[in-house]
Scaffold this motif. Structure first.
Motif, PDB file in Angstrom:
ATOM      1  N   PHE A   1       0.733  -1.335   0.022  1.00 12.51           N
ATOM      2  CA  PHE A   1       0.324   0.637  -0.116  1.00 12.51           C
ATOM      3  C   PHE A   1       0.942   1.276  -0.015  1.00 12.51           C
ATOM      4  O   PHE A   1       2.356   1.024   0.373  1.00 12.51           O
ATOM      5  N   ALA A   2       0.399   2.571  -1.093  1.00 14.36           N
ATOM      6  CA  ALA A   2       0.794   3.746  -0.198  1.00 14.36           C
ATOM      7  C   ALA A   2       0.790   4.401   0.843  1.00 14.36           C
ATOM      8  O   ALA A   2      -0.865   4.302   0.990  1.00 14.36           O
ATOM      9  N   PHE A   3       1.655   4.990   1.078  1.00 14.44           N
ATOM     10  CA  PHE A   3       0.862   6.276   2.036  1.00 14.44           C
ATOM     11  C   PHE A   3       1.891   7.589   2.139  1.00 14.44           C
ATOM     12  O   PHE A   3       2.837   7.369   1.734  1.00 14.44           O
ATOM     13  N   ASP A   4       1.602   8.806   2.694  1.00 19.00           N
ATOM     14  CA  ASP A   4       2.334  10.051   2.371  1.00 19.00           C
ATOM     15  C   ASP A   4       2.923  10.336   4.209  1.00 19.00           C
ATOM     16  O   ASP A   4       1.951   9.639   4.773  1.00 19.00           O
ATOM     17  N   VAL A   5       4.421   9.685   3.586  1.00 16.00           N
ATOM     18  CA  VAL A   5       4.618  10.731   4.369  1.00 16.00           C
ATOM     19  C   VAL A   5       4.532  12.433   5.400  1.00 16.00           C
ATOM     20  O   VAL A   5       4.968  13.338   5.043  1.00 16.00           O
ATOM     21  N   PRO A   6       4.059  12.237   6.485  1.00 13.02           N
ATOM     22  CA  PRO A   6       4.297  13.375   6.933  1.00 13.02           C
ATOM     23  C   PRO A   6       5.573  13.947   7.598  1.00 13.02           C
ATOM     24  O   PRO A   6       5.079  14.801   8.692  1.00 13.02           O
ATOM     25  N   TRP A   7       5.799  14.410   6.329  1.00  9.15           N
ATOM     26  CA  TRP A   7       7.741  15.224   6.837  1.00  9.15           C
ATOM     27  C   TRP A   7       6.817  16.744   6.546  1.00  9.15           C
ATOM     28  O   TRP A   7       7.827  17.120   8.132  1.00  9.15           O
ATOM     29  N   ARG A   8       6.116  17.356   6.677  1.00  7.08           N
ATOM     30  CA  ARG A   8       5.729  18.619   6.884  1.00  7.08           C
ATOM     31  C   ARG A   8       5.550  19.308   8.475  1.00  7.08           C
ATOM     32  O   ARG A   8       6.562  19.432   9.681  1.00  7.08           O
ATOM     33  N   PRO A   9       4.795  18.478   9.408  1.00  7.99           N
ATOM     34  CA  PRO A   9       4.622  18.238  10.972  1.00  7.99           C
ATOM     35  C   PRO A   9       5.622  17.477  11.170  1.00  7.99           C
ATOM     36  O   PRO A   9       6.961  18.290  12.466  1.00  7.99           O
ATOM     37  N   VAL A  10       6.488  16.287  10.975  1.00  6.41           N
ATOM     38  CA  VAL A  10       7.551  16.232  11.779  1.00  6.41           C
ATOM     39  C   VAL A  10       9.111  17.486  11.681  1.00  6.41           C
ATOM     40  O   VAL A  10       9.665  18.099  12.237  1.00  6.41           O
ATOM     41  N   ALA A  11       8.875  18.437  10.136  1.00  5.38           N
ATOM     42  CA  ALA A  11      10.237  19.287   9.804  1.00  5.38           C
ATOM     43  C   ALA A  11       9.793  20.497  10.724  1.00  5.38           C
ATOM     44  O   ALA A  11      11.331  21.122  11.271  1.00  5.38           O
ATOM     45  N   LEU A  12       8.572  20.365  10.834  1.00  6.20           N
ATOM     46  CA  LEU A  12       8.561  21.689  12.126  1.00  6.20           C
ATOM     47  C   LEU A  12       8.046  21.453  13.470  1.00  6.20           C
ATOM     48  O   LEU A  12       9.211  22.349  14.231  1.00  6.20           O
ATOM     49  N   VAL A  13       8.657  20.069  13.712  1.00  7.93           N
ATOM     50  CA  VAL A  13       9.537  19.575  15.524  1.00  7.93           C
ATOM     51  C   VAL A  13      10.138  19.767  15.324  1.00  7.93           C
ATOM     52  O   VAL A  13      11.195  20.333  16.513  1.00  7.93           O
ATOM     53  N   ILE A  14      11.113  19.327  14.357  1.00  7.75           N
ATOM     54  CA  ILE A  14      12.344  19.138  13.911  1.00  7.75           C
ATOM     55  C   ILE A  14      13.093  20.607  14.179  1.00  7.75           C
ATOM     56  O   ILE A  14      14.146  21.686  15.457  1.00  7.75           O
TER      57      ILE A  14
END
Length: 814
Positions: A775-788
């Motif tokens: 299955f395909a899924f979208d990695v939630p990069w934006r909120p994780v990048a915000l936390v970093i």
């Protein structure tokens, strides 16, 4: 030793400030969340709404009860029974209530009821008059469609189970427990012959005697059992309890992590101090008692502050959860003092648990270490730390393997996934000193190639003190790992569930109802009349089985049409086929533990006993638990219609015909691709609401722990900064070194956090692949990048602030 502990607290205020803040925050969160939980548990159920004005209500027994050798076993019926005509005849003059799907075309979800039932809430007229003819209706105030106001005299289309009919609005009532369309009593009886309730203004004892056990008699608070939102209220309570439990668990976990890492770092700073105490005669036990005394003094004060302030946040938390749809709006804050006392005790226990390992290390410091002047750290990894770290890592890996191989379905449950993530975070936190030097060399390698000594200074300062770097990176590790694991795990789980639900669908278009009422019969007939398409419907229903001859189990089933099923769905089977699906057969999942051809005694949705033969067994990747024919759907309306274009049919013409057929029926047509995308987005938005509170908690702890650790480290390195100035470094250069070193430490924490996340998500993906396939899924990069990004910003600010105050930075001043 308590006197010495108090003295050390006064002289090391900065060192203990972070611990105090972490414990106070943890106690406040536990007190507030405990108060929310107490509010959810102790708040009385909402009072009667639909029958608030009727003292007695007679309703059918909507439960199926089966006698077993252990007594009766019961479960709620999926198909309403209604009251018998003979029972209704016993109460002349009673309000006969019928509740059925009815809403204005393009209006909000609503129900239809006879006008005589308006007095049970009550709902009074605010305009117009009561409906008296079959072509007249009255509507409640909240039934208005969008911004268009409907006034008496307006003719409007109304959608019921049979289809669209046009009625004239003759009255508008006050708002009730739910949006309602009131029909004349005779018209309501035509639209819904089933009697759902009798409202009476007679003594309850008299009514009970007349009913003679043929139905349920409700009075007082029990009248709320007949309200439409009772099940939704229970789900909202459960959602509240779940999110509160998860948030409280994370608060306690992170508090222990922060406190233990802070005390561990403090022990490394104070080794010479402990050695001097040992030199003047203090025993190892006394040193440990001093550490416990310091922790107890901080914990008592911090926990008292948190336990006092925490309950003040109960109302805002309840309001926020209600706004997110995760708590009932009518919950009242509890005044129980128990959560505050529990929070106080938990804060003290967390502090003592967090200092336990540090106290043992402090007690092992030898008197001879007081003579050491070297700033080189002692061995970072002890045998105990190796054993604990590897043990936790092994436990997490074994847990992931068990889930992936033995029970992949449990991986979709946060209660299974998150403990594994916590184990991985704790393991990498303990093993962090092992990875600090290689990770640091890798990260600062580009800096060493720059001109000047900046890269060498940054790399040397970070790698030379593996324990200090690991302690400073610990809060970043926890924050990044939890944020990425929570968001990434939710995205993967949502995508897997969406794939399970959407993959079997092979139809070109889907027609879905707006709301829970289902598709009316007229729109289904219109769809079937479209040339060049095949139409299959699916209706949610239930069947009941007796497990072990003791427990009645309600099982979800989907009622389908065998002749058109194969054109709409690709049903995954491991045995048998859907071709043999008839009114006396059933297709079941493997969880039923039945074999092909086996005859099973069960009960239909209306409680009638049936014996069905297993004609097919579904695979693990089936979205349905069982399939039956539409004969078992009874009065339930289709929850979806699948439209498949035949070869040669023009797609634009088919889409236009479908949209024309559903117009005005409170239904919408979507292509399969649009439905798959909407399904994934809807699942993701619903599942991530509860993560907001957890992420907020983590960021609060990151601020406390990161700033506190850097402040503690700054005092030890004041001479080092002064030495750089004496060697010719300018003030700006020293600040750049400090910021670069802090960012390097944060980067180490980010790398270790991603390592823990990668391990956890790989284990989750292994389980989900067995469950749902690829299955395909979208990695939630934006909120994780915000936390970093927030972690890097905090690291830079926390490093610069104490450096600006350090005297070593200011010398020599020209």
């Amino acid at each position: 030793m308590l006197r010495i502990a108090w003295s050390t607290l006064r002289t090391r205020r900065i060192s203990f400030a972070g611990t105090f803040a972490a414990l106070a925050l943890g106690a406040a969160l536990i007190a507030a969340l405990g108060q929310v939980l107490a509010s959810s548990v102790t708040s009385p159920a909402r009072g009667p709404q639909r029958y608030a004005a009727a003292p007695v209500v007679v309703v059918p027994d909507e439960r199926l009860t089966v006698d077993t050798w252990r007594g009766g076993s019961s479960a709620p019926l999926a198909e309403p029974r209604g009251l018998g005509d003979d029972l209704v005849a016993r109460f002349p003059g009673a309000v006969v209530d019928r509740v059925f799907p009815a809403r204005l075309s393009d209006g909000p979800a609503a129900v239809g009821r006879p006008w005589s039932a308006a007095r049970t809430a009550p709902q009074a007229l605010v305009a117009g008059r009561a409906p008296s003819a079959n072509g007249e209706i009255a509507i409640s105030a909240e039934t208005q469609p969008g911004r268009r106001r409907v006034s008496p005299g307006t003719r409007v289309p109304v959608v019921t189970a049979s289809g669209i009919e046009t009625y004239r609005v003759v009255g508008v009532t006050t708002a009730g427990p739910q949006p309602t369309v009131f029909f004349a009593d005779t018209q309501a009886a035509r639209l819904s012959p089933r009697v759902d309730a009798l409202a009476l203004w007679r003594p309850a004892a008299e009514v009970t005697k007349a009913v003679a056990g043929a139905a349920r008699v409700l009075s007082g608070q029990d009248r709320a059992l007949a309200d439409p939102f009772r099940e939704a209220d229970e789900r909202a309570r459960n959602n509240t309890n779940t999110i509160v439990g998860i948030a409280a668990g994370f608060a306690a976990f992170i508090a222990i992590f922060v406190v233990s890492s802070t005390f561990a770092f403090a022990v490394g700073q104070r080794r010479r101090e402990f050695a001097l105490l040992r030199t003047i005669g203090a025993t190892a036990r006394q040193v440990r008692r001093m550490m416990y005394g310091e922790a107890a003094l901080v914990a008592v004060a911090a926990s008292a502050v948190g336990a006092f302030l925490g309950p003040l946040a109960t109302r805002p938390i309840l309001d926020r959860l209600a706004a997110l749809g995760m708590a009932p709006e009518w919950l009242t804050p509890s005044r129980s003092p128990v959560p505050a006392w529990v929070a106080f005790g938990t804060g003290v226990l967390v502090a003592l648990a967090g200092v336990a390992v540090a106290a043992r290390r402090a007690g092992r410091v030898r008197p001879a270490e007081a003579l050491r002047e070297a700033a080189v750290e002692p061995r970072a990894m002890t045998w105990g730390r190796w054993i604990a770290g590897l043990g936790l890592l092994g436990t997490a890996l074994v847990g992931m393997a068990v889930n992936a191989v033995g029970d992949p379905d449990s991986a979709t449950n946060n209660k299974t996934f998150m403990p594994i993530v916590m184990l991985l975070i704790a393991a990498l936190g303990l093993l962090a000193p092992v990875f600090v030097r290689p990770v640091t060399r890798l990260l600062v390698a580009p800096l060493e190639r720059l001109r000047g000594a900046g890269g060498v200074v940054v790399a040397g300062g970070t790698a030379a003190s593996a324990r200090r770097t690991a302690a400073t990176a610990a809060p970043v590790l926890v924050t990044v790992a939890l944020a990425a694991s929570l968001l990434g795990g939710a995205a993967m789980t949502d995508a897997a569930k969406s794939a399970l639900r959407t993959r079997p669908v092979r139809a070109d278009y889907l027609v879905l109802p707006d709301g829970d009422a289902g598709l009316d019969r007229q729109v289904v007939r219109r769809l079937r009349a479209i040339p060049g398409v095949d139409v299959a419907t699916e209706t949610e229903t239930s069947v009941y089985t007796l497990e072990g001859d003791t427990q009645l189990i309600r099982r979800p089933a989907r009622a389908v049409e065998p002749g058109t099923l194969s054109t709409a769905l690709s049903v995954p089977l491991v045995a048998g086929s859907t071709a043999g699906l008839r009114d006396d057969t059933i297709v079941v999942s493997r969880t039923w533990e039945l074999s092909l051809g086996q005859r099973v005694r069960m009960w239909a949705a209306d409680g009638s006993p049936v014996t069905l033969t297993v004609t097919g067994v579904l695979g693990d990747d089936s979205p349905a638990d069982s399939y039956v024919t539409t004969a078992h759907a009874f009065s339930a309306l289709p929850s979806a219609a699948y439209v498949t274009a035949r070869p040669g049919a023009a797609a634009p013409a088919v889409r236009a015909a479908i949209e024309q057929a559903v117009r005005g029926h409170n239904a919408r047509a979507v292509s399969r691709a649009e439905w798959v995308r909407e399904s994934g987005d809807r699942q993701a938005s619903a599942s991530r609401l509860g993560l907001l509170a957890v992420l907020g908690i983590m960021l609060c702890y990151t601020v406390i722990a990161l700033v506190n650790t850097l402040l503690m480290a700054a005092s030890d390195r004041a001479a080092e900064r002064g030495g750089l100035r004496l060697l010719g470094a300018t003030r700006a250069q020293v600040l750049r070194y400090v910021v670069a070193e802090a960012l390097a430490v944060v980067a180490v924490g980010v790398v270790l956090g991603f390592a823990a996340t990668a391990l956890g998500l790989l284990g989750l993906e292994a389980a989900l692949l067995r469950l749902a396939g690829v299955f395909a899924f979208d990695v939630p990069w934006r909120p994780v990048a915000l936390v970093i990004g927030i972690c890097f910003l905090l690291g830079a600010v926390a490093a610069v602030a104490p450096t600006l105050r350090t005297k070593g930075v200011a010398i020599p001043r020209s």
